[in-house]
Design a protein around this motif. Structure first.
Motif, PDB file in Angstrom:
ATOM      1  N   VAL A 107       0.702  57.548  16.877  1.00  0.00           N
ATOM      2  CA  VAL A 107       1.878  58.150  17.511  1.00  0.00           C
ATOM      3  C   VAL A 107       2.415  59.338  16.715  1.00  0.00           C
ATOM      4  O   VAL A 107       3.107  60.179  17.276  1.00  0.00           O
ATOM      5  CB  VAL A 107       2.955  57.069  17.755  1.00  0.00           C
ATOM      6  N   ALA A 111      -0.004  48.665  13.710  1.00  0.00           N
ATOM      7  CA  ALA A 111       1.305  48.778  13.066  1.00  0.00           C
ATOM      8  C   ALA A 111       1.241  49.367  11.662  1.00  0.00           C
ATOM      9  O   ALA A 111       2.249  49.826  11.138  1.00  0.00           O
ATOM     10  CB  ALA A 111       1.976  47.412  13.027  1.00  0.00           C
ATOM     11  N   PRO A 133      13.438  54.293  28.194  1.00  0.00           N
ATOM     12  CA  PRO A 133      12.716  53.103  27.741  1.00  0.00           C
ATOM     13  C   PRO A 133      12.608  52.072  28.857  1.00  0.00           C
ATOM     14  O   PRO A 133      11.621  51.383  28.967  1.00  0.00           O
ATOM     15  CB  PRO A 133      13.569  52.597  26.584  1.00  0.00           C
ATOM     16  N   GLU A 158       9.168  50.571  30.044  1.00  0.00           N
ATOM     17  CA  GLU A 158       8.922  49.146  29.877  1.00  0.00           C
ATOM     18  C   GLU A 158       8.451  48.495  31.170  1.00  0.00           C
ATOM     19  O   GLU A 158       7.563  47.667  31.176  1.00  0.00           O
ATOM     20  CB  GLU A 158      10.220  48.444  29.496  1.00  0.00           C
ATOM     21  N   GLU A 180      -1.623  53.235  30.433  1.00  0.00           N
ATOM     22  CA  GLU A 180      -1.674  51.948  31.137  1.00  0.00           C
ATOM     23  C   GLU A 180      -1.767  52.166  32.647  1.00  0.00           C
ATOM     24  O   GLU A 180      -2.479  51.449  33.350  1.00  0.00           O
ATOM     25  CB  GLU A 180      -0.463  51.095  30.768  1.00  0.00           C
ATOM     26  N   LEU A 236      -3.401  54.008  19.641  1.00  0.00           N
ATOM     27  CA  LEU A 236      -2.478  55.147  19.692  1.00  0.00           C
ATOM     28  C   LEU A 236      -2.052  55.500  18.271  1.00  0.00           C
ATOM     29  O   LEU A 236      -1.568  54.654  17.521  1.00  0.00           O
ATOM     30  CB  LEU A 236      -1.246  54.777  20.523  1.00  0.00           C
ATOM     31  N   VAL A 252       1.962  55.567  26.302  1.00  0.00           N
ATOM     32  CA  VAL A 252       1.606  54.179  26.632  1.00  0.00           C
ATOM     33  C   VAL A 252       1.679  53.973  28.141  1.00  0.00           C
ATOM     34  O   VAL A 252       0.742  53.462  28.768  1.00  0.00           O
ATOM     35  CB  VAL A 252       2.551  53.196  25.899  1.00  0.00           C
ATOM     36  N   THR A 293       4.908  48.383  31.892  1.00  0.00           N
ATOM     37  CA  THR A 293       3.974  47.657  31.025  1.00  0.00           C
ATOM     38  C   THR A 293       3.789  46.233  31.558  1.00  0.00           C
ATOM     39  O   THR A 293       4.741  45.617  32.009  1.00  0.00           O
ATOM     40  CB  THR A 293       4.490  47.587  29.585  1.00  0.00           C
ATOM     41  N   VAL A 303      -3.959  50.057  25.648  1.00  0.00           N
ATOM     42  CA  VAL A 303      -3.784  50.825  24.424  1.00  0.00           C
ATOM     43  C   VAL A 303      -3.084  49.963  23.381  1.00  0.00           C
ATOM     44  O   VAL A 303      -2.202  49.173  23.703  1.00  0.00           O
ATOM     45  CB  VAL A 303      -3.023  52.154  24.708  1.00  0.00           C
ATOM     46  N   GLU A 304      -3.521  50.078  22.153  1.00  0.00           N
ATOM     47  CA  GLU A 304      -2.912  49.298  21.076  1.00  0.00           C
ATOM     48  C   GLU A 304      -2.217  50.234  20.093  1.00  0.00           C
ATOM     49  O   GLU A 304      -2.599  51.390  19.951  1.00  0.00           O
ATOM     50  CB  GLU A 304      -3.987  48.499  20.322  1.00  0.00           C
ATOM     51  N   PHE A 305      -1.209  49.693  19.427  1.00  0.00           N
ATOM     52  CA  PHE A 305      -0.501  50.460  18.402  1.00  0.00           C
ATOM     53  C   PHE A 305      -0.691  49.742  17.067  1.00  0.00           C
ATOM     54  O   PHE A 305       0.038  48.798  16.765  1.00  0.00           O
ATOM     55  CB  PHE A 305       0.986  50.578  18.744  1.00  0.00           C
ATOM     56  N   PRO A 315      10.593  59.032  20.182  1.00  0.00           N
ATOM     57  CA  PRO A 315       9.861  57.825  20.618  1.00  0.00           C
ATOM     58  C   PRO A 315       9.555  57.850  22.113  1.00  0.00           C
ATOM     59  O   PRO A 315       8.587  57.231  22.543  1.00  0.00           O
ATOM     60  CB  PRO A 315      10.815  56.689  20.259  1.00  0.00           C
ATOM     61  N   GLY A 339       6.000  58.745  22.724  1.00  0.00           N
ATOM     62  CA  GLY A 339       5.065  57.643  22.489  1.00  0.00           C
ATOM     63  C   GLY A 339       5.090  56.667  23.663  1.00  0.00           C
ATOM     64  O   GLY A 339       4.029  56.216  24.126  1.00  0.00           O
ATOM     65  N   ARG A 340       6.289  56.357  24.149  1.00  0.00           N
ATOM     66  CA  ARG A 340       6.388  55.430  25.289  1.00  0.00           C
ATOM     67  C   ARG A 340       5.715  56.023  26.512  1.00  0.00           C
ATOM     68  O   ARG A 340       5.084  55.326  27.301  1.00  0.00           O
ATOM     69  CB  ARG A 340       7.864  55.111  25.572  1.00  0.00           C
TER      70      ARG A 340
END
Lengths: 481, 291
Positions: free
Chosen positions: B7, B37, B283, B287, B27, B5, B23, B290, B33-35, B16, B19-20
């Motif tokens: 972002v 860093a 969030p 969360e 998913e 990702l 994800v 995930t 998916v990876e972020f 944000p 972005g969440r």
């Protein structure tokens, strides 16, 4: 009877602010550009191979510009062989002087003009006036601009910023001072307005001994000049006078008539949204007992070879002056043409003016920034000039020229700071935490309505969200490790 | 397939929840998916304003960060266009052949709707969003990427949505990056017309695939207290019916109540209209989905 010039136009943001406040201008422009946009869309949709035509137009222009030296010499040879005379002008001043000398040699004190961007570019009317020669514009919209002591604001429709009520007022007020007056009971009916102009101009056509024009195209293989127009007034100027002087930029050459065929399809549909324009005039040198007995072709460089030397910027020379980019441009639609400080307004002006005139003046430096880079211009350009690409290219030129100044501009400092913050994730994370903290101080109910410093330009009319307490990267670190 | 990702700096900092939502959505569709860093910014602001020199390290960072992935997904049409159209050219203009080679080796970068429709082959992502929505197709998504009707096909498949057409949708909103500051009067004039068209639809939500454009139009809509909010496409596509359970709503409200300054915790986007609190982009709810 010369109006104001573009000299002294302030930088674009400031000129735009003035224009945006003119409610009548906003209304006239929105109406006119929306109408002409729709017409163009319909006319283009009829052509099955429009994309192939665009590509052909672009390719012919690119090839011609690559061998411009050869085609120009061929053109000169053919024009001369056909009884015309070719004059080479390094810049606008030289071109204007050549024309003034030619007119003076005839002993005449007035000329009639075909609508021409190039003569506007070189300030010909002003140069003629200084020599005591009156130039009469005969294109209807150009006449409105001239009688109104105004400046053109569009390539094709120079009086697009005027509505018919204003045109009626201008005709009533000014026509009588320069020839046959408008009838006292003139209404704002378009037919009546056209009739008043027709009668006013007819006197000039019949009296004029010298005509001045530009040209849309020059065909190298035969030495032929071509003018594309809608009213027939151009043809009057091209055929009735004894002497014809045409001032044309060197980039207007096409090699052959077969090449010309492509542009005669692209141009009318792109500019007026017509399948074909009503009048296409072409002339080759002089013809005994028919039309002007003397023909002069003034070929203007005026920054064009410098532009040609720039591999990215040179595509601006493909322009066939159709004005489709103006009509679709959301910036032009709102501010109009005068803010661009040049006879070439809109997106094409923003890439052409800084190349032809250079970027020494602040107003010219501001032009590449007069765009959101939305790309609507590129989408409609009949010769596929990637205007956003050239705009960004010229912005880099402006920035790089600014780097030589010892004291950096606030913008340069801000960009350096941003670069430093974005140099790595830890710096960015630290900046995000700082922004969130500052945002909580400045914001209320999740929004900030007043930012300090240069950022206040944003919050003058727009809120901005308070930066998130937890950035995405902080959330990811918390939840995905 | 290793999916990264990107972002974008703007969404990372100001939005944000977008972005969440990406994800959560990916998913839910079965993608890991990876972020990475190390990512920061695609360099578009510097590049488009003429600061090419400053853009070079950002191009290098992008190429290094995303090397080795099979695909990069980003919730921004204009950032995707920057990477795809200009990164190689920045490297070449800098005379850096190694960087140019690294840029050419960068995995394919997809704007979200392209990834969903072209790579995953889905249009119905199982979303539920019972609101009246209008969609602004942003300029770079349309004219540089050519995403076409992909976002609309995705939105039409959302259950409960009342999707209404935006008049003059193809006209630019007036954001234009630093144009919004350098030519703020013109930018606002363009935005005012866009806002007028949005209001004419009677929509509650203005949706787009780019938070930068939404920040501009949303900023005007918020200042005028119009009662229209903005949401990124990802947030509508991530919204699911189970998010609307009362328990989830209670969880949503909880963090805000504990904040000393009363600032809303998750939805940083301003909300002119008091919202039910059942926001799909909180969030907590993200969360929960995930693994």
């Amino acid at each position: 009877m010369n109006g104001p010039t573009f000299l002294g136009t302030p930088a674009f943001p400031s000129a735009a602010r003035t224009a945006l406040a003119d409610t009548r201008l906003r209304h006239n422009l929105a109406h006119a550009t929306t109408t002409i946009r729709r017409k163009r869309e319909e006319a283009v949709a009829e052509v099955d191979d429009w994309e192939a035509l665009r590509e052909a137009g672009r390719a012919v222009k690119e090839r011609t510009l690559r061998h411009l030296d050869r085609y120009l010499l061929q053109l000169e040879e053919r024009v001369t062989a056909a009884g015309g005379r070719v004059h080479w002008a390094r810049d606008g001043q030289e071109a204007a002087r050549i024309v003034v000398d030619l007119v003076q040699a005839t002993g005449e004190r007035e000329v009639v003009k075909v609508k021409s961007m190039t003569t506007q570019e070189i300030g010909l009317n002003e140069a003629l006036a200084d020599a005591g020669i009156t130039a009469y514009e005969t294109d209807l919209a150009e006449l409105v601009v001239q009688l109104g002591q105004d400046r053109p604001s569009h390539i094709l429709v120079p009086a697009i910023h005027r509505n018919r009520a204003e045109i009626r007022e201008i005709f009533l007020r000014a026509m009588g001072e320069h020839g046959r007056a408008a009838p006292a009971d003139l209404s704002d009916d378009p037919q009546e307005l056209a009739e008043a102009a027709r009668r006013h101009l007819r006197e000039k056509f019949l009296r004029a001994k010298v005509g001045v024009s530009g040209a849309n195209f020059l065909v190298a293989e035969t030495g032929t000049a071509v003018v594309v127009e809608s009213e027939g007034n151009g043809r009057m100027c091209l055929t009735l006078p004894e002497t014809l002087i045409s001032v044309v930029g060197i980039e207007k050459v096409v090699p052959t008539w077969q090449d010309l065929e492509i542009f005669l399809q692209l141009l009318p549909r792109s500019s007026t949204g017509e399948r074909m324009n009503p009048y296409t005039s072409s002339w080759t040198g002089t013809t005994a007992d028919d039309g002007p007995g003397a023909f002069h072709l003034v070929l203007l460089d005026g920054g064009r070879t410098d532009t040609l030397a720039d591999p990215v910027g040179r595509q601006a020379l493909n322009c066939i002056r159709c004005s489709a980019c103006l009509n679709v441009c959301p910036v032009y639609e709102r501010v109009g043409g005068h803010a661009y400080g040049s006879v070439y307004p809109g997106p094409i002006g923003a890439v052409l003016t800084p190349q032809l005139r250079g970027t020494a003046a602040e107003s010219d430096r501001s032009l590449p920034y007069a765009s959101t880079l939305c790309g609507a211009c590129y989408e409609v350009c009949p010769v596929k000039i990637n205007i956003p690409e050239v705009l960004v290219h010229l912005r880099a030129r402006v920035v790089d020229e600014g780097r030589t100044r010892k004291v950096p501009s606030p913008e340069r400092l801000a960009m350096a700071a941003a670069r430093s913050v974005l140099a790595g994730p830890s710096r960015l994370a630290a900046a995000q935490r700082a922004a969130a903290a500052a945002g909580r101080l400045l914001g209320r109910d999740g929004r900030i309505s007043r930012l300090p410093g240069p950022a206040s330009a944003w919050t003058e009319a727009r809120d901005v969200p308070v930066p998130a307490r937890e950035s995405f990267r902080a959330w990811w670190r918390r939840t995905h490790r | 397939m290793r999916i990264a990702l990107f972002v974008t700096c703007l969404t990372d900092t100001l939005y944000p929840e977008t972005g969440r939502a990406v994800v959560k959505l990916l998913e839910r569709l079965g993608c890991a998916v990876e972020f990475p860093a190390g990512q920061t910014c695609c360099g578009q602001m510097h590049f488009n304003t003429g600061y090419r020199r400053e853009c070079v390290p950002l191009v290098r960072r992008f190429a290094e960060t995303f090397a080795g992935y099979d695909a990069v997904v980003t919730p921004s049409g204009s950032c995707a266009a920057m990477v795809r159209e200009y990164h190689e050219r920045v490297a070449e203009a800098a005379g850096d052949a190694r960087l140019a080679a690294a840029v050419r080796a960068t995995p394919a970068v997809y704007e979200l709707s392209e990834f969903l429709v072209d790579v995953l082959g889905v249009t119905d992502v199982g979303a539920y969003f019972p609101h009246r929505v209008t969609f602004h197709p942003t300029c770079h998504s349309q004219r540089m990427l050519g995403v076409g009707d992909r976002p609309l096909r995705l939105l039409r498949a959302v259950r409960g949505i009342d999707l209404v057409e935006l008049p003059a949708a193809d006209q630019c909103c007036g954001f234009g990056g630093t144009f919004a500051l350098k030519n703020h009067d013109t930018s606002v004039a363009m935005g005012a017309d866009k806002a007028r068209h949005v209001l004419a639809t009677g929509a509650e939500v203005l949706c787009a695939g780019d938070n930068s454009c939404l920040m501009h139009i949303g900023g005007l809509l918020s200042r005028l207290r119009t009662g229209v909010r903005t949401l990124h496409l990802a947030e509508i596509l991530a919204a699911a019916e189970e998010d609307r359970a009362p328990a989830a709503a209670e969880e949503d409200r909880a963090p805000a109540a504990t904040e000393e300054d009363q600032a809303p915790a998750a939805p940083s986007r301003s909300r002119p209209v008091p919202h039910s609190g059942k926001s799909p982009q909180s969030p907590r709810t993200a969360e929960r989905s995930t693994p």
